[in-house]
Design a protein around this motif. Structure first.
Motif, PDB file in Angstrom:
ATOM      1  N   TRP A  58       1.313  -3.866   9.727  1.00 38.74           N
ATOM      2  CA  TRP A  58       2.123  -3.058   8.314  1.00 38.74           C
ATOM      3  C   TRP A  58       3.987  -2.913   9.436  1.00 38.74           C
ATOM      4  O   TRP A  58       3.925  -2.257  10.459  1.00 38.74           O
ATOM      5  N   GLY A  59       4.797  -2.534   7.867  1.00 39.08           N
ATOM      6  CA  GLY A  59       5.444  -2.173   8.657  1.00 39.08           C
ATOM      7  C   GLY A  59       5.784  -0.452   8.644  1.00 39.08           C
ATOM      8  O   GLY A  59       4.200   0.424   8.579  1.00 39.08           O
TER       9      GLY A  59
ATOM     10  N   TRP B 149      -4.377   1.673  -2.593  1.00 40.58           N
ATOM     11  CA  TRP B 149      -3.829  -0.526  -2.248  1.00 40.58           C
ATOM     12  C   TRP B 149      -2.923  -0.173  -4.088  1.00 40.58           C
ATOM     13  O   TRP B 149      -3.364   0.579  -4.669  1.00 40.58           O
TER      14      TRP B 149
ATOM     15  N   GLY C 271      -1.343  -7.234  -4.556  1.00 43.45           N
ATOM     16  CA  GLY C 271      -1.330  -7.886  -3.103  1.00 43.45           C
ATOM     17  C   GLY C 271      -1.298  -9.693  -4.051  1.00 43.45           C
ATOM     18  O   GLY C 271      -0.566  -9.476  -4.986  1.00 43.45           O
TER      19      GLY C 271
ATOM     20  N   TYR D 104       4.341   0.931   1.990  1.00 49.27           N
ATOM     21  CA  TYR D 104       3.909  -0.334   2.958  1.00 49.27           C
ATOM     22  C   TYR D 104       3.906  -1.377   2.826  1.00 49.27           C
ATOM     23  O   TYR D 104       3.290  -1.582   1.827  1.00 49.27           O
TER      24      TYR D 104
ATOM     25  N   LEU E  94      -4.272   6.364   1.457  1.00 49.29           N
ATOM     26  CA  LEU E  94      -3.921   5.331   1.061  1.00 49.29           C
ATOM     27  C   LEU E  94      -4.562   4.787  -0.131  1.00 49.29           C
ATOM     28  O   LEU E  94      -5.460   5.043  -0.338  1.00 49.29           O
TER      29      LEU E  94
ATOM     30  N   VAL F 131       0.724  -0.868   0.101  1.00 48.32           N
ATOM     31  CA  VAL F 131       0.004   0.001  -0.131  1.00 48.32           C
ATOM     32  C   VAL F 131       0.831   1.602   0.301  1.00 48.32           C
ATOM     33  O   VAL F 131       1.821   1.493   0.880  1.00 48.32           O
TER      34      VAL F 131
ATOM     35  N   LEU G 105      -5.932  -6.075   6.336  1.00 42.88           N
ATOM     36  CA  LEU G 105      -4.153  -5.876   6.538  1.00 42.88           C
ATOM     37  C   LEU G 105      -4.071  -5.489   8.370  1.00 42.88           C
ATOM     38  O   LEU G 105      -4.365  -4.271   8.714  1.00 42.88           O
TER      39      LEU G 105
ATOM     40  N   GLN H  61       1.220   5.121  -0.377  1.00 42.83           N
ATOM     41  CA  GLN H  61       0.755   6.897   0.819  1.00 42.83           C
ATOM     42  C   GLN H  61       1.211   8.535  -0.119  1.00 42.83           C
ATOM     43  O   GLN H  61       2.600   8.185   0.975  1.00 42.83           O
TER      44      GLN H  61
END
Lengths: 122, 111
Positions: free
Chosen positions: A112-113, A47, A50, A95, A45, A37, A109, A39
């Motif tokens: 998150w990192g 997406w 995946g 992310y 955000l 994802v 989700l 930003q």
């Protein structure tokens, strides 16, 4: 404890390429769908992409299709995003994020990192 | 792709108040008994945090003052009594169809 650590971002000229990595720990990586994802600065955000648990199925936002490639190495507990033909509008924090449940095929989700920043500028 | 529209864009409220945020999907994100809608909270400089999934299931560790509702194309996130730490941006996300699109966010600010 689940940890996701992104790396590989940086300042790049338009048209350039980068490979983002996300090192995962604290869970059984090969049981979870993974997602990227992004930003943009001061924006919401978006997406991006995946990938299924095996890596056989991949999904992309229209805005990155054909330019970005998601992959995973389950032996290394690592998620990747190859980003090519970068544009100024790709500037963002990227992310990686983990599915809320193992084996869920289309999940929200829950971890998150901290993200890695790509800045595309000449 | 499914377009998610959140309203309002900004909401100014006082601590202790009850607030409801809305999210509309351009097509149904529900299948059978599953409502494939999630809500996230994001504070400045932090990644998002999952609050609600399945439209109404609170994620691990999320306080009971957060509740979600709705089905089909109309969803809500309610915070029953706003705490100072709840002032943040809230995003909805559908995960019924790829790509799993987000709404543009609602900024919850202190009045």
């Amino acid at each position: 404890e689940v940890q996701l650590l992104e790396s590989g971002g940086g300042l790049i000229q338009p048209g350039g390429s980068l490979r983002l990595s996300c090192a995962a720990s604290g869970f059984t990586f090969n049981n979870y769908v993974m997602t990227w994802v992004r930003q943009a600065p001061g924006k919401g955000l978006q997406w991006v992409s995946g990938i299924s648990v095996s890596g056989d199925s991949t999904y992309y936002a229209d805005s990155v299709k054909g330019r970005f490639t998601i992959s995973r190495d389950n032996s290394k507990n690592t998620l990747y995003l190859q980003v090519n033909s970068l544009r100024v509008e790709d500037t963002a924090i990227y992310y990686c994020a983990k599915a809320v449940r193992a084996y869920a095929t289309s999940p929200p989700l829950d971890s998150w990192g901290q993200g890695t920043l790509i800045t595309v500028s000449s | 792709e499914i377009v998610m529209t959140q309203s309002p864009a900004t909401l100014s409220v006082s601590p202790g108040e009850r607030v409801t945020l809305s999210c509309r999907a351009s097509q149904s994100v529900s299948q059978s008994v599953n409502d494939n809608m999630a809500w996230y909270q994001q504070k400045p400089g932090q990644p998002p945090r999952l609050l609600i999934y399945g439209a109404s299931t609170r994620a691990t560790g999320i306080p009971a003052r957060f509740s979600g509702g709705g089905s089909g194309t109309e969803f809500t996130l309610t915070i029953s009594s706003l705490q100072p730490e709840d002032f943040a941006i809230y995003y909805c996300q559908q995960y019924n169809n790829w790509p799993h699109t987000f709404g543009q966010g609602t900024n919850l600010e202190i009045k």
